[in-house]
Design a protein around this motif. Structure first.
Motif, PDB file in Angstrom:
ATOM      1  N   UNK A 199      10.235   3.117  51.433  1.00  0.00           N
ATOM      2  CA  UNK A 199      11.325   3.937  52.011  1.00  0.00           C
ATOM      3  C   UNK A 199      12.329   3.894  51.167  1.00  0.00           C
ATOM      4  N   UNK A 200      12.489   2.664  50.233  1.00  0.00           N
ATOM      5  CA  UNK A 200      13.628   2.596  49.377  1.00  0.00           C
ATOM      6  C   UNK A 200      13.723   3.720  48.391  1.00  0.00           C
ATOM      7  N   UNK A 201      14.709   4.167  47.933  1.00  0.00           N
ATOM      8  CA  UNK A 201      14.821   5.121  46.938  1.00  0.00           C
ATOM      9  C   UNK A 201      14.495   4.444  45.589  1.00  0.00           C
ATOM     10  N   UNK A 202      14.206   4.987  44.561  1.00  0.00           N
ATOM     11  CA  UNK A 202      13.997   4.497  43.228  1.00  0.00           C
ATOM     12  C   UNK A 202      15.339   4.066  42.757  1.00  0.00           C
ATOM     13  N   UNK A 203      15.067   2.573  42.056  1.00  0.00           N
ATOM     14  CA  UNK A 203      16.466   1.978  41.722  1.00  0.00           C
ATOM     15  C   UNK A 203      17.215   2.794  40.798  1.00  0.00           C
ATOM     16  N   UNK A 204      18.339   2.757  40.518  1.00  0.00           N
ATOM     17  CA  UNK A 204      19.081   3.262  39.420  1.00  0.00           C
ATOM     18  C   UNK A 204      19.125   2.393  37.953  1.00  0.00           C
ATOM     19  N   UNK A 205      19.656   3.023  36.964  1.00  0.00           N
ATOM     20  CA  UNK A 205      19.823   2.188  35.892  1.00  0.00           C
ATOM     21  C   UNK A 205      20.517   1.022  36.170  1.00  0.00           C
ATOM     22  N   UNK A 206      21.808   1.353  36.793  1.00  0.00           N
ATOM     23  CA  UNK A 206      22.736   0.314  37.190  1.00  0.00           C
ATOM     24  C   UNK A 206      22.288  -0.899  37.848  1.00  0.00           C
ATOM     25  N   UNK A 207      21.213  -0.442  38.759  1.00  0.00           N
ATOM     26  CA  UNK A 207      20.675  -1.717  39.507  1.00  0.00           C
ATOM     27  C   UNK A 207      19.509  -2.325  38.886  1.00  0.00           C
ATOM     28  N   UNK A 208      18.649  -1.569  37.990  1.00  0.00           N
ATOM     29  CA  UNK A 208      17.789  -2.187  37.269  1.00  0.00           C
ATOM     30  C   UNK A 208      18.260  -3.190  36.034  1.00  0.00           C
ATOM     31  N   UNK A 209      19.232  -2.736  35.585  1.00  0.00           N
ATOM     32  CA  UNK A 209      20.129  -3.676  34.285  1.00  0.00           C
ATOM     33  C   UNK A 209      21.081  -4.333  35.055  1.00  0.00           C
ATOM     34  N   UNK A 210      21.213  -5.558  34.960  1.00  0.00           N
ATOM     35  CA  UNK A 210      22.302  -6.460  35.368  1.00  0.00           C
ATOM     36  C   UNK A 210      23.522  -6.501  34.569  1.00  0.00           C
ATOM     37  N   UNK A 211      24.353  -5.700  34.655  1.00  0.00           N
ATOM     38  CA  UNK A 211      25.201  -5.501  33.680  1.00  0.00           C
ATOM     39  C   UNK A 211      26.334  -6.967  33.553  1.00  0.00           C
ATOM     40  N   UNK A 212      26.498  -7.359  34.741  1.00  0.00           N
ATOM     41  CA  UNK A 212      27.439  -8.668  34.895  1.00  0.00           C
ATOM     42  C   UNK A 212      26.617  -9.728  34.317  1.00  0.00           C
ATOM     43  N   UNK A 213      25.367  -9.912  34.529  1.00  0.00           N
ATOM     44  CA  UNK A 213      24.363 -10.838  33.842  1.00  0.00           C
ATOM     45  C   UNK A 213      24.344 -10.755  32.367  1.00  0.00           C
ATOM     46  N   UNK A 214      24.097  -9.739  32.121  1.00  0.00           N
ATOM     47  CA  UNK A 214      24.264  -9.465  30.469  1.00  0.00           C
ATOM     48  C   UNK A 214      25.418  -9.780  29.967  1.00  0.00           C
ATOM     49  N   UNK A 215      26.626  -9.232  30.413  1.00  0.00           N
ATOM     50  CA  UNK A 215      27.748  -9.638  29.908  1.00  0.00           C
ATOM     51  C   UNK A 215      28.067 -11.187  29.698  1.00  0.00           C
ATOM     52  N   UNK A 216      27.688 -11.657  30.939  1.00  0.00           N
ATOM     53  CA  UNK A 216      27.751 -13.244  30.665  1.00  0.00           C
ATOM     54  C   UNK A 216      26.831 -13.972  29.686  1.00  0.00           C
ATOM     55  N   UNK A 217      25.573 -13.159  29.606  1.00  0.00           N
ATOM     56  CA  UNK A 217      24.746 -14.033  28.705  1.00  0.00           C
ATOM     57  C   UNK A 217      25.119 -13.470  27.214  1.00  0.00           C
TER      58      UNK A 217
END
Length: 554
Positions: free
Chosen positions: A360-378
């Motif tokens: 029942x879950x909708x397909x995840x958006x690009x923002x949800x798939x790509x962890x922006x906060x984690x990518x910025x920290x890395x």
């Protein structure tokens, strides 16, 4: 230990609060006073005291909000999960926090199910902040379809196809939603398939619509009971396939387990005085299912999670069930305990369960798939590491240049040319190699002399032994020239011989023994022969002989 605090304002126009700190569990008087900032609050036997200044223009908060005890989860960020169990007309939510030692309860709440159903009750819990972390809702075992079946090796897992294959005849109006997880069964690749009505799953989905879709799930409650049973009483050592039975006096649940996987369950009801019939029927049904559908050759035993008043029932059930039954610690199956089991599974404490909200879950958006906060920290960490490595590299380059300068100065002071060092190093390397070859190929005289008497005739008397081992190394101008070995071994002995004999027989036996002596043949492969001299005496004559052995064969 926690601290209760209440606040009041002396003047409604003033931003300063009057704080009253009362340490709970400590016999002490309240600390009163006006504290315009956070650092001026005293602590008398308290863990911490909380105060703040209300900025101008912000409406005043209700002082009663400060009367609840301080919680550790407000001070530390921890992994949290909330289990929601459906009770008799109410929802029970329990939040667990993943602590360093073990998961601990940090909050609980209840909500009655009104006219809006489960969706409205879940929304009310979410508005009160009772749904923290991963949210898992439990589904009653009588409202779920569940089975474990074998999956062909290498085949892709298609949940929709499995639902059409196994639940086509009993599919209710409105359809089903399902999910499958792999389970550990010896001798094959198996999956556990769980399904429920789409209408009920959509109600849960609507109630959790404000919770991020990656942090909610719907699973059958037998998995929560199974986790609690495993924590209460682990399976005995040596038991592979086990049936766990929980009974609260009226209703029970039988769980088929192998290893740490839940393979099947069967709910049952039993009136007082008829507990034996209900337990035996559920156990026999699971044993038959395991042998026919799951290829379990045997079930090792039954663990009955019940109170001590059912000890007689456990002893009597061994005959009808045909298995050994052990009475272990009881497991509570009330909504609060089930909610704890659901939250425990979300924290990773037990067997994984199917998620009936996955379809029942909708397909995840690009923002949800790509962890922006984690990518910025890395990225920031990578840039910092690169700067650190660049600084260290520059430091090492400077140290290397200083070392090269020091070496050049030392060589100039010693008046040594680099070309001479290369020639000397080459000569030393060559000499070391030759010496190593000589040491590795020298004659082991100690071992040779120790084992030589065992290869001589008994009548032979050694008079003298002379050994010679000389190694001629090639010159430095011819490094490829072979090493010349000059080795010689002379054995001088005396034997008895009769006057009628033309030659002593012991000498021939001596030569044969020498050729069979591996250590002597390896180092002195050439035998020149024997020089025999006869000495006439009264009675028997004696003869002396000399045997010479060399390093090279002619």
């Amino acid at each position: 230990m926690s601290t209760c605090a209440t606040a009041e304002r002396a003047d409604p126009a003033s931003p300063t609060w009057h704080i009253t700190c009362v340490p709970t569990g400590v016999s002490a008087e309240p600390v009163r006073g006006s504290f315009p900032d956070r650092g001026a609050i005293p602590a008398r036997g308290t863990v911490a005291a909380v105060a703040w200044r209300r900025p101008a223009g912000r409406p005043a908060r209700d002082p009663n909000e400060l009367k609840e005890p301080m919680r550790l989860s407000r001070c530390f960020r921890m992994k949290q999960a909330t289990g929601v169990a459906v009770g008799e007309g109410r929802l029970v939510a329990v939040t667990l926090g993943s602590m360093p030692a073990a998961a601990r309860e940090i909050g609980a709440d209840e909500q009655e199910i009104g006219e809006g159903g489960i969706a409205t009750a879940l929304a009310a819990l979410h508005e009160r902040g009772a749904l923290a972390g991963t949210v898992v809702v439990g589904l009653d075992p009588r409202s779920a379809f569940f089975m474990t079946r074998e999956r062909p090796a290498g085949a892709e897992l298609d949940v929709t196809q499995m639902v059409d294959s196994y639940f086509a005849a009993g599919r209710p109006e409105g359809g089903l939603v399902a999910d499958a997880v792999p389970v550990s069964v010896r001798g094959g690749n198996y999956v556990a398939l769980a399904a429920c009505r789409r209408v009920g799953a959509e109600q849960v989905q609507a109630g959790l619509s404000n919770v991020p879709h990656t942090r909610r799930a719907l699973e059958p409650t037998p998995f929560a009971v199974f986790r609690l049973a495993q924590r209460a009483a682990p399976a005995p050592s040596g038991w592979k396939a086990v049936i766990r039975v929980t009974f609260d006096g009226h209703q029970g649940l039988a769980l088929l387990q192998r290893g740490r996987s839940l393979l099947a369950w069967r709910p049952f009801s039993a009136a007082p005085g008829h507990e034996l019939d209900g337990i035996a029927e559920a156990v026999r049904g699971l044993v038959a299912h395991g042998r026919c559908d799951l290829r379990l050759t045997a079930v090792d035993g039954v663990l009955l999670h019940a109170s001590a008043n059912l000890a007689g029932v456990a002893a009597q059930a061994a005959g009808p069930c045909g298995l050994e039954i052990r009475l272990v610690a009881a497991v509570a199956t009330d909504p609060r305990s089930i909610a704890q089991g659901l939250a425990l599974g979300a924290l990773g404490g037990g067997a994984s369960a199917p998620d009936l909200l996955k379809q029942l879950r909708p397909p995840p958006t690009v923002r949800e798939i790509f962890p922006w906060v984690t990518a910025t920290l890395l990225t920031a960490a990578a840039l910092g590491a690169w700067q650190k490595i660049a600084a260290e590299t520059a430091s090492y380059d400077a140290r290397i240049r200083r070392a090269q300068t020091t070496l050049t100065s030392a060589m100039k002071a010693s008046r040594v040319k680099p070309s001479e060092l290369k020639v000397s190093m080459k000569a030393a390397t060559h000499e070391a190699a030759l010496a190593s070859r000589f040491i590795g190929g020298r004659v082991p005289w100690a071992a040779l002399l120790a084992e030589l008497p065992a290869h001589l005739p008994e009548s032979t008397v050694l008079i003298g032994i002379m050994g010679h081992d000389q190694c001629v190394l090639p010159s430095l101008d011819r490094p490829d020239e072979k090493v010349s070995l000059e080795r010689e071994l002379s054995l001088q002995g005396q034997v008895r011989m009769s006057r009628e004999a033309a030659a002593p027989a012991d000498v021939k036996e001596l030569l044969t023994g020498i050729t069979e002596f591996p250590l002597l043949v390896t180092n002195f492969p050439r035998v020149d022969g024997a020089e025999v001299t006869r000495h006439p005496q009264k009675g028997e004559d004696t003869a002396t002989f000399i045997v010479r052995c060399g390093a090279n064969r002619k």
